[in-house]
Scaffold this active site. Sequence first.
Site, PDB file in Angstrom:
ATOM      1  N   SER A 224       0.641  -1.359  -0.233  1.00  0.00           N
ATOM      2  CA  SER A 224       0.110   0.076   0.039  1.00  0.00           C
ATOM      3  C   SER A 224       0.825   1.269  -0.040  1.00  0.00           C
ATOM      4  O   SER A 224       1.605   1.568  -0.844  1.00  0.00           O
ATOM      5  CB  SER A 224      -0.770   0.042   1.246  1.00  0.00           C
ATOM      6  OG  SER A 224      -1.756   0.933   1.076  1.00  0.00           O
TER       7      SER A 224
ATOM      8  N   ASP B  69      10.676   5.161  -9.698  1.00  0.00           N
ATOM      9  CA  ASP B  69      10.581   5.641 -11.193  1.00  0.00           C
ATOM     10  C   ASP B  69      11.059   7.129 -11.247  1.00  0.00           C
ATOM     11  O   ASP B  69      11.535   7.428 -12.267  1.00  0.00           O
ATOM     12  CB  ASP B  69       8.934   6.346 -10.994  1.00  0.00           C
ATOM     13  CG  ASP B  69       8.023   4.891 -11.334  1.00  0.00           C
ATOM     14  OD1 ASP B  69       8.521   3.777 -11.754  1.00  0.00           O
ATOM     15  OD2 ASP B  69       6.670   5.225 -11.442  1.00  0.00           O
TER      16      ASP B  69
ATOM     17  N   LYS C 208      -0.832  -4.157  -3.335  1.00  0.00           N
ATOM     18  CA  LYS C 208      -1.921  -3.311  -3.155  1.00  0.00           C
ATOM     19  C   LYS C 208      -1.906  -2.043  -3.390  1.00  0.00           C
ATOM     20  O   LYS C 208      -1.241  -1.128  -2.850  1.00  0.00           O
ATOM     21  CB  LYS C 208      -2.093  -3.622  -1.381  1.00  0.00           C
ATOM     22  CG  LYS C 208      -3.464  -2.977  -0.995  1.00  0.00           C
ATOM     23  CD  LYS C 208      -3.445  -2.903   0.413  1.00  0.00           C
ATOM     24  CE  LYS C 208      -4.841  -2.648   0.944  1.00  0.00           C
ATOM     25  NZ  LYS C 208      -4.870  -1.123   0.891  1.00  0.00           N
TER      26      LYS C 208
END
Length: 545
Positions: free
Chosen positions: A301, A312, A326
């Site tokens: 999460s 990224d 999740k």
Amino acid sequence: MRRYRSLSVVVSAIAVSALVGGLFGRRLLADDKVSDHYKAFTAALSAVETSYVEKIDSDRLVYSAVRGMLSTLDPHSSFYDPREYAQMRERQEGHYYGIGIQISAVDGDVIAQLVFEGSPSYKAGIRQGDVLARIAGEDTKSWNCATPSDCTERAMKKLRGARGTPVQISLRRRGYKELIPVELVRDEITIPTVPAYFMVDDKTGYVQLRDFGETTDRDLRRALESLTSRGMRQLLLDIRNNPGGPLDQAIKVVNEFTTRGKMIVYTRGRIANSDQDYRASEDGEFTKIPIVMMANRSSASASEIVTGALQDHDRAYVVGETTFGKALVQSIYRISGGAGLALTTAHYYTPSGRLIQRPWDATFDEYLTYTMRDQDANKAHNASDLKRTDAGRPVYSGGGIEPDRRVAGPLEGFNPTRFGRSLAARNEFANFATRFDAEGDARIRQTSTGRKSVKPNFVVDDAMVADFRELLKTDRVKVDEDAFSKDADYIKAMIRFEIDRALFGIAEARRHLVEVDPQARVAMTMFGEAQRLSDLARTPSKAAH
């Protein structure tokens, strides 16, 4: 830093005769179909209440019905009864008033499962595994609770109270013939989301981000500033076993390491305002420090938002395992009677466009047992799942954040045999730690027998391992000799970790564990790669696409 709008939604409602009515209110009742369903539910509830052969608690009926309804949606939408909702809010808020322990009930005994450092319980010398035999003059064994949760709830009501008020407890502990009386004064208890940080060497800082709560941004900033003052020039960020928490806190954590305007996460859903883009609101204070992150299959999460965003943007080199997967935004609704529910209202995506949510099977069984299964290092990817980091590196959507360097290690960085995993599952290491005291600790004045004392920086020698084997024999654990030999380093590390944690604090326990943890040892060699990626991301024209 700008305050981010939290996605936690609190809705106050008035119950009619069931929580379902209180939750959905007049807007849904105006719909004929929903109204018919509501009538069917209340008619069934009325029939059970008036005609069932035994008297039934109405709350239990309704709570079970709501849980059943949510279980048909997804693995994470869930219902909280009033006690569970209060505990969940407590974890999010990060503080309450009491004595600073988590308890459980086993065979009628109320047992300390976790003692928060700095709390009244910790200062008085209460330890994990202690039995709270008497609380406020009452013998807890005499309560004869219908369920374990009834016992823990009754105990917590007695242990909590106004700040500055006293409570008397009597402990039963291995090696002591008599009960140990302790008087505690209740205080504000903080639940740290950054429980351990320290310098690994003269330039490497370590921070464990164990959870996300309403104080995480402040906890992290305090840790980073302290380490910087001690000479930190590179950061080992440990987000393993972090189950997640509030989205706004994940955003603030990422913003510490990124520059203004960088995308951190975006969400897409079907309710009003669920489509949101979240960017860094200002330049963070730690935008140039090389970061190696450790993540594992139990990182989920909000921890995946942090891991995905930093990967990224090439701000962190990730070592470990593929995270849980999740990617669901949970909105928290407070409903009637102090109950609440967490309802999935959106998906989140990393800056490169990755959906991290793993697919689930119809019964959720395969999905929910993910952490119990070893990972496929050669997992095939669909071409449509390919995304790119700022520097042009390939990353993939469709099931957790994959590490840049894979090192299997589901248990504190180790990958033990099934036998070794069973020892942790049975709490054998923690149980063994209850046999030891810190040399010179005079907080408990009663005389004990059969207990051993250790100093800080003790060594787990052959004699200590032999004592551990005797414990396993006492606990009727069949020892797999071949597995015990293969897991020798893991077993020694866990013995030391649990004793350190019980006697000398979590930071000391983590400091010693990082020295031998296989994932951490690999991570410590990756700072050159982390620096290279960070430099490459600042000059994307040189990246190979």
